[in-house]
Each structure stands twice: as C-alpha cells, then as structure tokens.
Motif scaffolding. Structure first.
Motif, PDB file in Angstrom:
ATOM      1  N   THR A  79     -17.736 -80.112  61.034  1.00  0.00           N
ATOM      2  CA  THR A  79     -17.853 -81.567  60.938  1.00  0.00           C
ATOM      3  C   THR A  79     -16.481 -82.195  61.110  1.00  0.00           C
ATOM      4  O   THR A  79     -15.523 -81.784  60.451  1.00  0.00           O
ATOM      5  N   CYS A  80     -16.409 -83.192  61.972  1.00  0.00           N
ATOM      6  CA  CYS A  80     -15.147 -83.893  62.236  1.00  0.00           C
ATOM      7  C   CYS A  80     -14.685 -84.621  60.969  1.00  0.00           C
ATOM      8  O   CYS A  80     -15.483 -85.034  60.147  1.00  0.00           O
ATOM      9  N   TYR A  81     -13.361 -84.759  60.861  1.00  0.00           N
ATOM     10  CA  TYR A  81     -12.825 -85.562  59.755  1.00  0.00           C
ATOM     11  C   TYR A  81     -11.666 -86.412  60.260  1.00  0.00           C
ATOM     12  O   TYR A  81     -10.728 -86.696  59.537  1.00  0.00           O
ATOM     13  N   MET A  82     -11.762 -86.796  61.541  1.00  0.00           N
ATOM     14  CA  MET A  82     -10.709 -87.664  62.061  1.00  0.00           C
ATOM     15  C   MET A  82     -11.011 -89.114  61.702  1.00  0.00           C
ATOM     16  O   MET A  82     -10.197 -89.996  61.921  1.00  0.00           O
ATOM     17  N   CYS A  83     -12.224 -89.378  61.261  1.00  0.00           N
ATOM     18  CA  CYS A  83     -12.527 -90.615  60.553  1.00  0.00           C
ATOM     19  C   CYS A  83     -13.675 -90.283  59.625  1.00  0.00           C
ATOM     20  O   CYS A  83     -14.046 -89.111  59.485  1.00  0.00           O
ATOM     21  N   ALA A  84     -14.257 -91.269  58.992  1.00  0.00           N
ATOM     22  CA  ALA A  84     -15.256 -90.975  57.961  1.00  0.00           C
ATOM     23  C   ALA A  84     -16.687 -90.932  58.492  1.00  0.00           C
ATOM     24  O   ALA A  84     -17.625 -90.906  57.712  1.00  0.00           O
ATOM     25  N   CYS A  85     -16.871 -90.890  59.816  1.00  0.00           N
ATOM     26  CA  CYS A  85     -18.250 -90.914  60.346  1.00  0.00           C
ATOM     27  C   CYS A  85     -18.968 -89.582  60.263  1.00  0.00           C
ATOM     28  O   CYS A  85     -20.173 -89.525  60.356  1.00  0.00           O
ATOM     29  N   ARG A  86     -18.218 -88.511  60.150  1.00  0.00           N
ATOM     30  CA  ARG A  86     -18.799 -87.182  59.955  1.00  0.00           C
ATOM     31  C   ARG A  86     -19.635 -86.703  61.141  1.00  0.00           C
ATOM     32  O   ARG A  86     -20.762 -86.239  60.993  1.00  0.00           O
ATOM     33  N   CYS A  87     -19.094 -86.853  62.353  1.00  0.00           N
ATOM     34  CA  CYS A  87     -19.780 -86.349  63.544  1.00  0.00           C
ATOM     35  C   CYS A  87     -19.729 -84.822  63.558  1.00  0.00           C
ATOM     36  O   CYS A  87     -18.799 -84.210  63.025  1.00  0.00           O
ATOM     37  N   GLY A  88     -20.711 -84.233  64.243  1.00  0.00           N
ATOM     38  CA  GLY A  88     -20.699 -82.787  64.417  1.00  0.00           C
ATOM     39  C   GLY A  88     -19.800 -82.423  65.591  1.00  0.00           C
ATOM     40  O   GLY A  88     -19.805 -83.088  66.625  1.00  0.00           O
ATOM     41  N   VAL A 140     -21.704 -87.024  71.228  1.00  0.00           N
ATOM     42  CA  VAL A 140     -20.653 -87.999  71.553  1.00  0.00           C
ATOM     43  C   VAL A 140     -19.406 -87.688  70.726  1.00  0.00           C
ATOM     44  O   VAL A 140     -19.497 -87.384  69.543  1.00  0.00           O
ATOM     45  N   LEU A 141     -18.269 -87.749  71.365  1.00  0.00           N
ATOM     46  CA  LEU A 141     -17.008 -87.524  70.657  1.00  0.00           C
ATOM     47  C   LEU A 141     -16.057 -88.647  71.042  1.00  0.00           C
ATOM     48  O   LEU A 141     -15.969 -89.021  72.212  1.00  0.00           O
ATOM     49  N   CYS A 142     -15.339 -89.193  70.073  1.00  0.00           N
ATOM     50  CA  CYS A 142     -14.383 -90.258  70.402  1.00  0.00           C
ATOM     51  C   CYS A 142     -12.997 -89.647  70.601  1.00  0.00           C
ATOM     52  O   CYS A 142     -12.786 -88.457  70.391  1.00  0.00           O
ATOM     53  N   ALA A 143     -12.056 -90.515  70.986  1.00  0.00           N
ATOM     54  CA  ALA A 143     -10.692 -90.041  71.256  1.00  0.00           C
ATOM     55  C   ALA A 143     -10.084 -89.388  70.021  1.00  0.00           C
ATOM     56  O   ALA A 143      -9.395 -88.368  70.117  1.00  0.00           O
ATOM     57  N   LYS A 144     -10.353 -89.951  68.871  1.00  0.00           N
ATOM     58  CA  LYS A 144      -9.803 -89.372  67.635  1.00  0.00           C
ATOM     59  C   LYS A 144     -10.373 -87.964  67.429  1.00  0.00           C
ATOM     60  O   LYS A 144      -9.654 -87.050  67.062  1.00  0.00           O
ATOM     61  N   GLY A 145     -11.676 -87.842  67.651  1.00  0.00           N
ATOM     62  CA  GLY A 145     -12.327 -86.551  67.406  1.00  0.00           C
ATOM     63  C   GLY A 145     -11.723 -85.455  68.250  1.00  0.00           C
ATOM     64  O   GLY A 145     -11.435 -84.359  67.765  1.00  0.00           O
ATOM     65  N   SER A 146     -11.504 -85.742  69.545  1.00  0.00           N
ATOM     66  CA  SER A 146     -10.947 -84.682  70.402  1.00  0.00           C
ATOM     67  C   SER A 146      -9.480 -84.432  70.074  1.00  0.00           C
ATOM     68  O   SER A 146      -8.979 -83.330  70.266  1.00  0.00           O
ATOM     69  N   ASP A 204     -18.329 -96.322  60.631  1.00  0.00           N
ATOM     70  CA  ASP A 204     -19.552 -96.066  61.383  1.00  0.00           C
ATOM     71  C   ASP A 204     -19.267 -96.136  62.885  1.00  0.00           C
ATOM     72  O   ASP A 204     -19.987 -96.775  63.654  1.00  0.00           O
ATOM     73  N   SER A 205     -18.231 -95.445  63.287  1.00  0.00           N
ATOM     74  CA  SER A 205     -17.661 -95.634  64.618  1.00  0.00           C
ATOM     75  C   SER A 205     -18.585 -95.167  65.744  1.00  0.00           C
ATOM     76  O   SER A 205     -19.185 -95.973  66.448  1.00  0.00           O
ATOM     77  N   ASN A 206     -18.726 -93.855  65.931  1.00  0.00           N
ATOM     78  CA  ASN A 206     -19.575 -93.380  67.029  1.00  0.00           C
ATOM     79  C   ASN A 206     -21.014 -93.871  66.923  1.00  0.00           C
ATOM     80  O   ASN A 206     -21.600 -94.277  67.934  1.00  0.00           O
ATOM     81  N   PRO A 207     -21.624 -93.853  65.740  1.00  0.00           N
ATOM     82  CA  PRO A 207     -23.020 -94.308  65.682  1.00  0.00           C
ATOM     83  C   PRO A 207     -23.180 -95.750  66.176  1.00  0.00           C
ATOM     84  O   PRO A 207     -24.147 -96.054  66.889  1.00  0.00           O
TER      85      PRO A 207
END
Ligand code: SF4
Length: 942
Positions: free
Chosen positions: A22-31, A56-62, A188-191
C-alpha cells in the motif's frame, strides 16, 4: 539480399518479482505493485485490482522509490548531545534508547500519568497508538485531526453519521452534478481524480468552490472564486433559495431526518429547545396515520413535517418549522450575502436552480427492493444525482464546524445522501455520534485510562474537566473553550505545555509530526518554546521523545530519537477500526509489509511501542507472566482482539468452519493471506443493502454479521443537533455544569443547534482596513506534507514556492513576476517572492505549504531553493488570536471543535527590494544524517 528484421525484445522483463503493498506517499492508501530486481526496488506502479486506485498511480506514488532511497532517512536511534535545536546527536543502540525512554516514562506512569503528552501526526495506526496511550494511562493523547479537518469529520458525524473521504464518497456511477468546496489536492487524491474523469466522460458537470483555481477547480466546468471564510454564508443562501422555491425532498426529510421531531418551544421551560421524548427516551413525532404522538422509529409510523403538539401548556414544534423560520429569513437572501461572499446574487440563484433541477428533474430509480427500519418495504430506490465533496478549505476556519454542518444540511434537504447518485457512506460508516464513544480523561497512578480518549460528547456531562472545573487534558480538548474537540488540539499542546496551562508536563512524545516547522502555527515561537529554559536552567518542557523516518526540522528539538522505517520496510494495517480503504459497496482493509528489509538500524515506530509498552509493564502489552506480549507490530496486528473475534484486520480470521472475514479468532497466517491477495481484503455488501444504509435493515444486519456493529443501529439524520443545544442551554444557566461567565455568550452564539454563519473570529480581533487581504496555503498535488522535500524527483516539480497574487493586488502594488513582497500579519512578517495568478479571488493571496525548509534539515544543501526561496506562511499565524483589550487571549481555533483556524489569516502587502533570500532566515541546524550527494545515479539489477 533478404532484409533481416532485427530481433527486438519489445517487452523485456522489468523485474524479477512484484510485491504488492500500500502506497504511503499520501494518505489515500492506493495499492501499489513494487517491482523488485535482485532484492532491490526497481520501480513502482499501480495495482490494477486494488479497490482504491484500480491501477492508477500519481506522480507521488511512483516517486516513492526516491523516498525509499532518500539521503534524509534516519539511520539509528539518537541521543541529543548539544543544546536543543542544534541538531547535535550521538547514535545509540535500541536497547539504550528504549532503556532511556523507560527510565523517563516509568516514574510518570507510577506517579502522574498525565505528565506524558503523546501526540501523533499523520500516522495511520491511531487505533494502535491510542490503545498504547490508554494503557499508559495518560489523558493526553490525540493525532493531528485538530489541525487538519476535524470540523469536517465532527460536523458530518453529528449531522449524518459520517462525512467525506474515508467516511463517504460521491456515487461516481450515477452522479450528474458534482460540487466541491475547499479541496486541497492531497486529500482523497487519486479517487477524486478518477471520479472526476469518469463523470466528465459521461457529460456530468463539476462546480468548484474555492478562492484558488488550481487542481480540481482548474478542471471544473464552473469555478466559484469565493472569499475565504464565507462558504457557510453561500451555502445557507443556497438553502434559502431551495426552501423558498419548495425545491427540497419532503418525503426524504420526513422519513430519514429529524425534520418531523418535536422540539419544546417554551422559552421558560428547562427543556426549551430539546426534543419531546417518550418514557424510553425516544424522540417524538406526530404520526400522519393517526395524528397522534409516536416514537420516530415506531413500526409503520409516517412522521408529519408540519403538525405541532401542545401539552401541559407547552407547544412543541417540528424541526421543520425551525428550519423554515431560520433559512427563509432575508438575512440569507442572495442579495444579502453576495458582496461578502464575492459571488453575485444571479450566480447564487443559478447554482441553487441547477442543484434543484438535477436533483429533482433528473431523478431516477433503481429497481431494488429494500425494507426500512420502520418495517416498510420499498420496491425501488430513488436516485438524486447531485453529490458534494469538501475538505480543509471550508473546515480550517473558526466558523468551520457550522459551515460543514451547513453543507451537510444542504445535501440532506436535496435528499441526496446515501441514495443513488448522491453521497454514499463507506463502512464502517455511517456511524452517528451517539454510538461513538464519549471522551475519557480520568487517570490514576499506575492505571490505564478509564476509556478511549477521544469521542463525541452528547452534552456538558461529557466534558473532560477535573473536579475544580479545570481542563483534564493538556490541549484543553473537550472543555468549554471547544466542547466538541473530537480529534484533540495538537496545535495547542506545545504552547500549553510551555505555559504550564492547565498544568506542567514532563515528557512530550511525538510521532510523525513536524511541530518545529510546517505543522505548527507560530513556527518561530514554537521553536523558542521547545528550547526555553526556566530559572534553574532546565528546559521548560523537560523531555522530548520523537519518532520520524526522516531528518525533519523537529528532529533537532528532541532529546531522544526513535528512527522509524520507510513505508516499504514495515508492516502496517489500514484497519476497519481506524481509517480503512472501504468503498460504498464494500468494506475493505489493507496492509503494508516489508517488501524490502531496512538497511539501517531502524524499527517501525509501532514495533518499538510494543517493546516499550512491555518494558513499562502496560497491561495490554505484557503477558500474564510479565513477558512481552507482542514481539512486534505484525504480531499485534495478528493477535490483538479489540473484543472477542474483532481484530485490526477483518480478513482471513478463523471461524467455526475455517477461514472467514469479519468476526473470527486470530489466524497465524493472516498476513500471508493478505500478501497473497495483493495486500487487501474486500467484503462486498449485498446489492439490496448498498444504499439507504442508516435505515436499510439489510445493511444493518450485514454490518452486525461482519462485526461492524454489535446490534443494528438505525438512526435519523440530525438537521437539528440536540447535543449542541444542550451546551447552549448550559450557557443559558441550566444544569449542574455551566460554562465560566466569559464563555457564556460565545457558547450561546456558536453552538447553535441549526447551522449558522458568523464571521471568522480573527476578523473581530484585527483591523480589517489595516489587514485587508486573506492569505491561504494549499498542499501541492505533487507533494504530500513535508515528506516530498527530500525526494529527488518531486523536488524538481516544486523546489520553491512563490506567493501568488490576484491581478487586482498584483497591479495595485506594481509587481512584476519575480518581485518580492513583505507580507505582514498582526503576528509577524515574511519577505517572499511573488507571482501573478489571474484565477484567484481578488482579495486573496496564497502559496504552497511545506515547500520551504530549514537549512540543515532533510539532508538538503544549505543553498537548496527550499531553504533560500521557499517559505512558510506559518510564521504569520499565531495559535492565539491578537489581544483585543479584554484581558484574555483567545485560541485561534473553532470555538466548537478547537480546529486550528489556519485559513482565517489576514495580511497586508508591500513591494520591497529583492533580498538575498526569503525572510525570516532561521539559523542552520546540524544535520544528523549529513547531506545528500550532488548527483544521484544508480542502476538496479543488470
Ligand atoms: S494518490 Fe496518494 S496513495 Fe495514491 S498513488 Fe498517489 S501518493 Fe500514493
């Protein structure tokens, strides 16, 4: 000669293995899928099966890979050797670190547990950290919600049992009009990005209400550049227009809200303004079938929105009467509010008409049979395809709680909450205030606290006051100054601890909260408080323990550092007991797990707490024979039971007939099951239970079966909030617990049971003519809080932050892009570079938050743009309002919840010659981790 096609490998394997976490580059908790090469992280992409981001992955996530490789990572436990703030430390072993912490904390627990103040920042393990604090016995625990968005959360829970983000989301499948207020792009960024993309592809409209047109507002079809702090007034003008035109959902109000509940209307009665209740305490309505009184939830009752009831000389009127009386008043007419909001009356009317048109003329039905809590079976579900979303922009004002309530009332009047097309709750929500815990603060030497710290007071009896009426908590949460402070007031902890008000503490224990920089108001003042000494030469706050993964500004102010891991090196649970990853059609939770092992002497903070808890002999952390109960956080996640059968993770528990989700005994292989399943677990809600959750028998039964509730909990939405009225009644002189005289008028004025608007409190303390400009900060979409500042990729997007000025102010002061301005508030001044931005409210300036860094922190070089041109607006904001001659200093917070009023700030501007760097220039800290290399280059694998 035959033409030879070169043998190209168009899809070379990019990794040896994919590890899903689970991503932790922000608080959205994307897989995320973490691609590994030879045991090292090669790159990160989105997990296509994950319920939150669906690939979906944002710039922070990658860019998480650069966070993991950051030169700013702490490497070992540290003990301070130089003066506080200097950044001088020595590395010590974990045994030494935990022994030191035990030596400091054990006597506090034995003698006065309240002398420990334990506050966590943006961690996602609050059910665990609060459990630890409860076992320690201190009343002084909270996370960062008090300076983030408690107004949104508390207003939602008191009004309808949940709000946005983790609590609820638009019905992206059906909504046709989406209106969002004050949303920074990091929540709630990516969602939301995915949702906006989906609804725009269907031709749905988006209206963005925000003084600043950036992020989601930049892609909105209609941008409303409102003046800061006036959202509540604008919303109540929309309510006025809808009620005046009769464009409200009367059937919905009658069935699912307290609009028909009868309220005592006799101003001489001690029950004035409270609900008429039966012998069982149930609020009463008039049943249209019989014309007689009935409990609101009686079988077959059809509540009447209009009828009144007179008994014993007292007239009881339905809430609906009070709503009409309040909101049909000319004070909420568009003409009356337009100038103040910066929105024309025509625009307000047009938006109200559009909301009504879509809600009622584009209504639709789903053919789904369901039964409500009064026993009536419905064969369809009516959809009202209007949805809303809001976040910190409207809540971080001193009128934010009532503004958020107003927004929820607007949604409810349109009948668009928990219906197809509207706003939908995510399990474990909906969950109304009365089934949440009440706050607890009774502590005794050597004992656990008497219950959970945080909760939702129903009246003055739930305040956290000591027998002499003084605050029980160091942050003064749940006192007459801010009775409904459901998330505590982290922004007041250091200031109160320094002042010894309400009492002195010994140890300040912080996790992931950069309080010496961007997470504090009055940043320079906070640094002074952390280093201030008393007459005997001792620090006023005697001890500070801090845990962080990175060399943040706060590190230099601690006496002892417990170095945390990065998010790729740890176990975590994103739990239904806390802030899960549920969707409206499913309960879902997730884990993080060590996709790589740390290469430094660091431990996850939660694992360190498991050992520290055992060393301190905390009841929940030791076995019967006194041994350490949980070897580490993973062990806790698997074995801890909050009550029998309910643990941090709901998936793959041991049921009577084998593995099950929801209720069940601990399962040794639970984490392996999560890992095999991609890091998450989803429990789908049956189709008939997916909407109308607060009133739908099928949902209530499903929630019991899955362990979310112990018994069905149907309830009605609270347009009129009786808990608020109880505080008002106390201020009017009723009951055993009454506020001090200096707070009576404020409580009467601000704790209105129906949403109101009042001017931000700073306006009454500041000469508006001298400080005519509103000043705001927003989180950048490409960077989350402060963690992106040592991320080699993200730094290239935001290396520094200008102050953006609207055309009117830019021209008025004769600025050119790149000029510098002195920005002055009643509290302080900064000198910063400016830039022009046309799409901005004409009375507002703004900047990105947390880009500016202190020299020496985050392993940055001293001439890094973050440290020379980057700046913080925080220097201009004080945790107390300016003095106004009444002999008192008022907290710069919402008077209902204590939420930090960051966005009430007023300033003035002047053009100044460009200095060498942004002011104030704060002295360099020594970096405990050195500085990053000039260039970064490596290749993972061959
Ligand atoms: S939105 Fe947040 S959690 Fe999702 S990929 Fe981006 S940074 Fe990670």
């Amino acid at each position: 000669m035959p033409y030879c096609q070169p043998d190209l490998d168009l899809s070379p394997p990019v990794s040896d293995e994919i590890r899903k976490t689970t991503c932790y580059m922000c608080a959205c908790r994307c897989g995320i899928d973490v691609h590994m090469k030879q045991g090292k992280v090669a790159y990160i992409e989105g997990n296509r099966d994950h319920p939150v981001n669906k690939g979906v992955l944002c710039a922070k996530g990658s860019a998480g890979i650069m966070q993991h490789n950051s030169p700013a990572r702490l490497r070992a436990p540290l003990r301070r050797t130089g003066p506080r703030g200097s950044g001088e430390f020595e590395e010590i072993s974990w045994d030494e670190a935990l022994s030191l912490a035990t030596d400091w904390l054990a006597p506090l627990r034995a003698e006065a547990p309240e002398k420990l103040a334990f506050f966590t920042g943006r961690d996602q393990s609050q059910s665990f950290t609060s459990y630890w604090a409860q076992n320690f016995g201190t009343p002084n625990y909270a996370a960062h919600g008090g300076f983030c968005s408690v107004n949104m959360a508390a207003a939602g829970i008191y009004t309808m049992g949940g709000a946005f983000w983790e609590f609820g989301t638009p019905d992206w499948d059906h909504t046709k009009l989406f209106m969002l207020f004050g949303v920074a792009e990091d929540h709630d960024s990516n969602p939301i990005k995915m949702g906006i993309g989906r609804i725009k592809a269907r031709g749905a409209r988006v209206i963005g209400v925000n003084p600043i047109r950036s992020g989601y507002n930049a892609v909105a079809d209609d941008w409303v550049g409102i003046t800061p702090g006036t959202d509540g007034l604008f919303i109540l003008a929309l309510v006025h227009e809808l009620m005046k035109a009769g464009r409200i959902d009367v059937a919905y109000l009658s069935r699912y809200t307290n609009a028909p509940v009868l309220v005592n209307g006799d101003s001489k009665s001690p029950e004035f303004g409270l609900f008429l209740r039966d012998a069982d305490g149930k609020p009463q309505v008039i049943d249209r079938n019989t014309g007689k009184l009935a409990a609101f939830d009686a079988k077959g009752v059809r509540p009447d929105l209009h009828a009144t009831h007179r008994a014993a000389g007292v007239t009881h009127r339905p809430v609906m009467h009070l709503l009409a009386e309040r909101y049909l008043s000319p004070e909420y007419a568009p003409e009356a509010v337009a100038d103040r909001c910066g929105i024309t009356p025509q625009k307000i009317r047009a938006i109200a008409a559009e909301l009504a048109r879509v809600a009622f003329e584009e209504a639709f039905t789903l053919d789904r049979t369901w039964t409500d809590f009064r026993g009536e079976t419905h064969h369809t579900m009516t959809g009202r395809p209007v949805s809303f979303h809001a976040m910190r922009g409207i809540s971080a004002h001193s009128n934010g709680f009532q503004t958020c309530r107003a927004l929820h009332i607007l949604q409810i009047l349109l009948g668009t909450v928990e219906v197809p097309g509207g706003m939908r709750f995510k399990p474990p929500y909906p969950k109304p205030a009365h089934i949440h815990p009440r706050p607890h603060s009774n502590c005794a030497p050597g004992k656990p606290l008497d219950g959970p710290h945080l909760g939702y007071p129903a009246g003055p009896e739930d305040l956290c006051l000591r027998p002499d009426g003084s605050p029980a908590r160091i942050d003064k949460a749940f006192t007459w100054e801010n009775p409904l402070s459901a998330h505590g007031l982290m922004h007041m902890v250091i200031s109160n601890a320094h002042a010894g008000d309400p009492y002195r503490i010994d140890t300040l224990f912080l996790y992931m909260a950069n309080m010496a920089w961007n997470s504090s108001m009055n940043t320079s003042g906070v640094m002074d408080m952390l280093t201030d000494k008393d007459a005997s030469g001792d620090y006023v706050i005697p001890r500070i323990i801090y845990s962080d993964a990175y060399s943040s500004e706060m590190v230099a102010y601690a006496d002892l550092i417990l170095p945390d891991t990065t998010y790729l090196e740890r176990y975590d649970c994103i739990s239904l007991l806390d802030r899960p990853i549920s969707e409206p059609n499913a309960a879902a939770d997730a884990i993080r797990w060590p996709v790589v092992e740390p290469d430094r002497d660091v431990r996850s903070f939660q694992s360190a707490l498991c050992e520290l808890g055992a060393r301190l002999n905390l009841p929940g952390f030791v076995t019967e024979d006194g041994g350490q109960k949980f070897a580490d956080y993973a062990d806790y996640i698997i074995h801890h039971e909050r009550k029998p059968g309910i643990g941090p993770l709901a998936g793959w528990r041991m049921g009577e007939h084998g593995l099950t989700h929801g209720r069940g005994a601990p399962n040794e292989a639970q984490l392996d099951s999560y890992i095999k399943n991609g890091g998450f677990c989803v429990q789908h809600i049956p189709e008939a239970a997916q909407y109308y959750k607060p009133w739908n028998v099928a949902y209530q039964d499903w929630a019991v079966q899955t362990g979310i509730f112990d018994a069905p909990q149907p309830y009605i939405f609270e347009l009129y909030s009786e808990p608020l009225r109880r505080f008002q009644r106390a201020a009017e002189g009723h009951g055993d617990r009454q506020p001090p005289d200096n707070l009576r008028e404020r409580i009467k004025a601000t704790m209105d049971p129906l949403p109101i608007w009042y001017a931000p409190l700073e306006d009454g303390h500041v000469d508006e003519a001298e400080y005519p400009v509103h000043a705001l900060t927003q989180r950048p979409m490409a960077m989350y809080h402060s963690w992106g500042s040592q991320n080699a990729w993200l730094r290239q997007i935001h290396g520094h932050n200008p102050l953006y000025l609207p055309t009117r102010l830019f021209e008025q002061h004769g600025f050119k892009d790149g000029d510098w301005a002195r920005v002055t508030s009643p509290h302080g001044e900064i000198t910063v570079p400016v830039a022009h931005m046309a799409a901005l409210n004409p009375h507002t300036v703004w900047t990105w938050n947390a880009i500016g860094k202190r020299k020496g922190a985050w392993a940055l070089k001293e001439d890094a743009p973050e440290a020379t041109r980057g700046f913080l607006l925080n220097h201009l904001i004080h945790e107390l309002l300016p003095a106004r001659g009444d002999g008192l200093r008022w907290s710069n917070s919402d008077p209902v919840t204590g939420q930090a009023a960051w966005f009430d700030l007023r300033v003035k501007l002047e053009k100044v010659p460009a200095p060498a760097e942004a002011h104030p220039v704060i002295p360099v800290q020594k970096s405990p981790v050195g500085q990053g290399a000039d260039t970064l280059a490596w290749k993972v694998g061959k």
